[in-house]
Design an enzyme around this catalytic site. Sequence first.
Site, short mmCIF file in Angstrom:
data_model
loop_
_atom_site.label_atom_id
_atom_site.label_comp_id
_atom_site.label_asym_id
_atom_site.label_seq_id
_atom_site.Cartn_x
_atom_site.Cartn_y
_atom_site.Cartn_z
N LYS A 295 -15.12 -43.43 22.27
CA LYS A 295 -14.69 -42.23 21.90
C LYS A 295 -15.88 -41.20 22.65
O LYS A 295 -17.02 -41.20 22.46
CB LYS A 295 -15.06 -41.84 20.41
CG LYS A 295 -14.28 -40.92 19.83
CD LYS A 295 -14.46 -39.42 20.23
CE LYS A 295 -15.73 -38.87 19.65
NZ LYS A 295 -16.15 -37.57 20.28
N GLU B 179 -28.60 -45.25 19.32
CA GLU B 179 -29.63 -44.85 20.13
C GLU B 179 -29.66 -43.39 20.18
O GLU B 179 -28.58 -42.73 20.52
CB GLU B 179 -29.20 -45.31 21.64
CG GLU B 179 -30.27 -45.33 22.82
CD GLU B 179 -30.29 -43.99 23.63
OE1 GLU B 179 -31.30 -42.93 23.02
OE2 GLU B 179 -29.70 -44.01 24.52
N CYS C 235 -32.49 -38.02 26.31
CA CYS C 235 -32.86 -38.59 24.85
C CYS C 235 -34.45 -38.98 25.11
O CYS C 235 -35.23 -38.87 24.17
CB CYS C 235 -32.21 -39.56 24.19
SG CYS C 235 -31.61 -40.97 25.44
N GLU D 259 -36.64 -32.29 18.47
CA GLU D 259 -35.94 -32.33 19.48
C GLU D 259 -35.27 -31.01 20.00
O GLU D 259 -34.20 -30.69 19.28
CB GLU D 259 -34.83 -33.60 19.54
CG GLU D 259 -34.39 -34.09 21.00
CD GLU D 259 -33.43 -35.15 21.04
OE1 GLU D 259 -32.69 -35.36 19.96
OE2 GLU D 259 -33.55 -35.98 21.87
P1 ADP Z 1 -24.71 -33.61 20.04
O1 ADP Z 1 -25.24 -32.91 18.85
O2 ADP Z 1 -26.13 -33.55 21.23
O3 ADP Z 1 -23.49 -33.02 20.75
P2 ADP Z 1 -23.79 -35.42 18.43
O4 ADP Z 1 -24.30 -36.53 17.87
O5 ADP Z 1 -23.13 -34.45 17.71
O6 ADP Z 1 -24.65 -35.04 19.81
O7 ADP Z 1 -22.38 -36.17 19.29
C1 ADP Z 1 -22.74 -37.61 19.99
C2 ADP Z 1 -21.20 -38.10 19.91
O8 ADP Z 1 -20.89 -38.51 18.16
C3 ADP Z 1 -19.99 -37.57 20.28
O9 ADP Z 1 -19.16 -38.25 20.92
C4 ADP Z 1 -19.45 -36.68 19.04
O10 ADP Z 1 -18.12 -36.40 19.06
C5 ADP Z 1 -19.66 -37.83 17.90
N1 ADP Z 1 -19.67 -37.30 16.67
C6 ADP Z 1 -20.06 -36.16 16.20
N2 ADP Z 1 -20.17 -36.22 14.89
C7 ADP Z 1 -19.61 -37.27 14.39
C8 ADP Z 1 -19.39 -38.04 13.22
N3 ADP Z 1 -19.38 -37.29 11.91
N4 ADP Z 1 -18.87 -39.08 13.10
C9 ADP Z 1 -18.84 -39.93 14.28
N5 ADP Z 1 -19.03 -39.40 15.75
C10 ADP Z 1 -19.42 -38.10 15.48
#
Ligand code: ADP
Length: 504
Positions: free
Chosen positions: A197, A272, A306, A407
Amino acid sequence: MTLTFPETYVDILPEVSAFLEQEHRLYIGGRWAPARSGQTFETLDPSTGKPLARISSAQSEDVDLAVSAARRTFDSGAWHHNLTPSDRSRLIWRLAELIDAHAPVLAQLDSLDNGKPVGKALKSDVPLSAEHFRYYAGWPTKIEGATIPVSTPGMLNYTVREPVGVCGLIVPWNYPLLMAAWKIAPALAAGNCIILKPAEQTPLSALYLARLFEEAGFPPGVFNVLTGFGETAGAALVEHPAVDKIGFTGSVGVAKTIVRSSAASLKRVSLELGGKSPNIVFADADLEQAVVGATWAIFGNNGQSCTAGSRLYIQRGVFDQVLEGVADETAKIRVGMGMSAHQPDLGPVVSQEQLETVMGYIHDGRGSGAETVIGGQRMGGALADGYFIEPTIFVRVQDRMKIAEEEIFGPVVCAMPFDDPAEVLQRANETPFGLAAGLWTRDLSTAHRFAARLQVGTVWINTWGDTDAASPFGGYKQSGHGREMGKDGIDLYSEVKSVWIRLG
Ligand code: ADP
Ligand code: MG
């Protein structure tokens, strides 16, 4: 969608134009299918704010289909049983070669989608991704168990390492292809089937990678791609009872949600996450080296790493000198559109949302009494439509200010003086994060003492940012669970089975 790009862009490769203009579907069980609901979303070029492509938005019914496909392939043994380890090695190696062969296309896709300079993607992201697959291509023939000298009389006991099963790999947008490679390669080598994903901001290179899996000749269902949003596609993957493991790279907040919602099935989760990595310059360091190192520790990839060295501690006697050096080095950084033929050092941040987050931190820093010595503004002129922020250095920062604790994930560093080693060690460790830390010193005992006492997964001494497919990487504390890369990466994507046999 007819695409037009700024005149300053390098020529868009014909393969890239053709790819962008096609209909983008989900890759499930070796077939390309639109999202069942027909829902789509746009991915943008952060250098211009303009749409690049319309992407299928996977919903929970698509997640069900992908999980069934991966499950079927895994349970059939088409990947981890019916092929020999050597066959699996060859396929993974072939994938690495295809990444190399398509490097210019992949580099343009990541540059357009993420905003990073295309030259950096081509020199770093793409070859590192290929190298990651090459490293793990060597593993299938080397994943061994052990014979255990048990004290139970008349028993033979041995272990085997087996794949976990179906792995949902959820990756971020900062290094779209590379972060996917970090997870896919060990998961494949250990014999798992995968549902990737990608981040909704940067789905393009993952879709292109699926084509390369097809071309390499992987059995259908070994590798699947679901584009879509975290809250829908990502969450459904985490909650799915037939997914055995989630490998996640992203923010701490989302990681906590994932851990909570994985509890229903108690699936394996490796994480991570982010950091607020301290970078410590001692007065005895090679200061020229430290200045360049400290500059790129934070501004590399626009602070969207990161491991970004976002807390710069400088010993008081050399504070002004080092700060001035870092400011001079920062002033030389050329910011521009990722695909610009002028080869900028840095591009925009990834999205409007990220721009607002970073600018919010800059305002907050100023509001709480910190001062910028350089940067601090959104960039205008020809860059006004994109998400460009000047590389920014803050001074007069207190440890408990938000800009020093949270961060930011953007081009913002806090430069802070320190007096003695014990003090800076304590301040460096006083954070919920523990991903990485760096120090610059010529004193061997300081180097080793700090290497031992910094509560982080990676310590860089007189260097910053090095990673290698062979070397474990991951976080202490809230920076993550588990270690990726190297042999640890194989452990992360496998289970150990202990077998007992009564002899005679
Ligand atoms: P950022 O805030 O830097 O965009 P995220 O942690 O939101 O980082 O996103 C990292 C990944 O996690 C992306 O692929 C995002 O679509 C996915 N993601 C965001 N929210 C969820 C969730 N509730 N469950 C699973 N995956 C998620
Ligand atoms: Mg995009």
